[in-house]
Design a protein around this motif. Structure first.
Motif, PDB file in Angstrom:
ATOM      1  N   THR A 169      -9.398  -4.107 -11.126  1.00 16.15           N
ATOM      2  CA  THR A 169      -8.168  -4.576 -11.758  1.00 16.15           C
ATOM      3  C   THR A 169      -8.459  -5.625 -12.831  1.00 16.15           C
ATOM      4  OG1 THR A 169      -7.881  -6.144  -9.920  1.00 16.15           O
ATOM      5  CG2 THR A 169      -6.716  -4.053  -9.777  1.00 16.15           C
ATOM      6  N   ASP A 221      -1.421  -0.046 -14.654  1.00 16.30           N
ATOM      7  CA  ASP A 221      -1.632   1.134 -13.810  1.00 16.30           C
ATOM      8  C   ASP A 221      -1.845   0.768 -12.343  1.00 16.30           C
ATOM      9  OD1 ASP A 221      -1.377   2.925 -15.894  1.00 16.30           O
ATOM     10  OD2 ASP A 221      -3.484   2.796 -16.428  1.00 16.30           O
ATOM     11  N   PHE A 222      -2.457  -0.387 -12.087  1.00 10.51           N
ATOM     12  CA  PHE A 222      -2.725  -0.807 -10.710  1.00 10.51           C
ATOM     13  C   PHE A 222      -2.036  -2.137 -10.394  1.00 10.51           C
ATOM     14  CE2 PHE A 222      -6.168   1.937 -12.069  1.00 10.51           C
ATOM     15  CZ  PHE A 222      -6.285   2.828 -11.012  1.00 10.51           C
ATOM     16  N   SER A 249      -0.718   3.351  -3.549  1.00 10.99           N
ATOM     17  CA  SER A 249      -0.690   2.675  -4.846  1.00 10.99           C
ATOM     18  C   SER A 249      -1.931   3.026  -5.663  1.00 10.99           C
ATOM     19  CB  SER A 249      -0.609   1.166  -4.642  1.00 10.99           C
ATOM     20  OG  SER A 249      -0.677   0.478  -5.870  1.00 10.99           O
ATOM     21  N   GLY A 293      -2.097   5.025  -9.149  1.00 10.21           N
ATOM     22  CA  GLY A 293      -2.722   4.382 -10.303  1.00 10.21           C
ATOM     23  C   GLY A 293      -3.755   5.266 -10.972  1.00 10.21           C
TER      24      GLY A 293
END
Length: 323
Positions: A279, A290-291, A305, A309
């Motif tokens: 990240t 995206d994350f 999640s 992502g």
């Protein structure tokens, strides 16, 4: 094949197409994909390391890249290649060693030190990169300086292969920035970047404004040396941290793929091993959404999640939808 294998293969395949299109923009022989054009200034060193890491299975891609390097290797900054490898570890020791020996045999004698450097700073890891018995097709072209994607290599042709072209390219694709920010994005040492900024400011090409204890630099709008057409249409994208983020995402997927029957809790723990570094890398590349929020999740929520992502990341690469 598990869904994690399928997701890894989709991400890797989309990424290989993306690598192809960038090399073709630089002059590699090929037809390109049917995807949208590359929307930013190509970072040749980051691209080379990414090709070594993600494109090693593609013998044709590797062969054409080596063909291009044999002709245009003088445009590559070996110091910057080392800097990016040191900070990202996207390339591999074996790949860099083989590349150094290949380029020396191709007549680029200054590359001979790359193999020794890679051996001294890296632990073994990675597959062979230069195909055995490779015969160059000699169909690569010199970069077309009129293309926006080639802007950085165009500047190197003008100013030489050093930190200066990267600094100028960054300034021409941003409204303003700090020395530390420019150093981080370009992969050069802060002292080198600061010295270049001082020179450019003395020349009148830049202007600075104090903000607290630091200075923010921008191109002087009253100076006509960098006229409006120079670099027009060029966009900057921090590619080295982007590829580092992709590397972490693939490492997570590969771990999940070898334990398909693991519990959601075990998968969550496996994801967390790379999550902070992944990240952070995507944030530096301007792709943190995206994350977003994944670090605060656990168990099945984190697994879902992460999976979502990766799907969003794969689609962004396919669409060339970079910030």
């Amino acid at each position: 094949m598990s869904k994690w294998n399928e997701q890894a293969e989709r991400l890797r395949g989309t990424l290989v197409d993306f690598l192809w299109d960038q090399w073709i923009a630089l002059g590699v022989a090929g037809r390109g994909t049917k995807m949208p054009p590359v929307p930013f200034v190509v970072d040749a060193e980051a691209l080379l390391l990414a090709t070594m890491r993600f494109g090693g299975r593609e013998a044709r891609l590797v062969g054409e890249v080596l063909d291009w390097l044999a002709r245009n290797g003088g445009l590559i900054s070996l110091q910057r290649l080392k800097n990016l490898q040191t900070s990202s570890r996207v390339g591999t020791r074996e790949g860099l060693e083989e590349l150094g020996r290949f380029m020396e045999a191709a007549g680029h004698r200054n590359w001979k030190l790359l193999a020794a450097w890679a051996e001294s700073v890296s632990s073994p890891g990675g597959q062979a990169w230069v195909p055995e018995g490779l015969e160059l097709r000699k169909m690569s072209q010199a970069p077309d300086g009129s293309r926006p994607e080639v802007f950085l290599l165009r500047l190197r042709s003008l100013f030489g292969v050093s930190a200066r072209p990267e600094v100028i390219a960054w300034l021409l694709t941003h409204s303003s920035g700090y020395a530390a920010e420019i150093a981080r994005d370009t992969g050069w040492f802060s002292k080198s970047v600061q010295a270049i900024l001082n020179d450019l400011e003395l020349s009148g090409l830049l202007e600075s404004e104090p903000v607290g204890k630091r200075k923010v630099y921008s191109v002087n709008p009253r100076n006509k040396t960098f006229h409006q057409q120079f670099g027009g249409g060029s966009r900057w994208f921090s590619q080295a941290p982007f590829y580092l983020g992709v590397r972490h995402a693939l490492e997570i997927l590969e771990r999940l793929a070898v334990t398909p029957d693991a519990s959601e809790s075990a998968r969550s723990i496996s994801i967390r091993k790379n999550l902070p570094a992944m990240t952070a890398a995507f944030r530096l590349a301007g792709m943190g959404d995206d994350f977003k929020g994944a670090s605060s999740l656990a168990g099945a929520d984190l697994v879902a999640s992460f999976e979502g992502g990766v799907e969003r990341l794969t689609k962004k690469i396919a669409r060339r939808a970079f910030e």
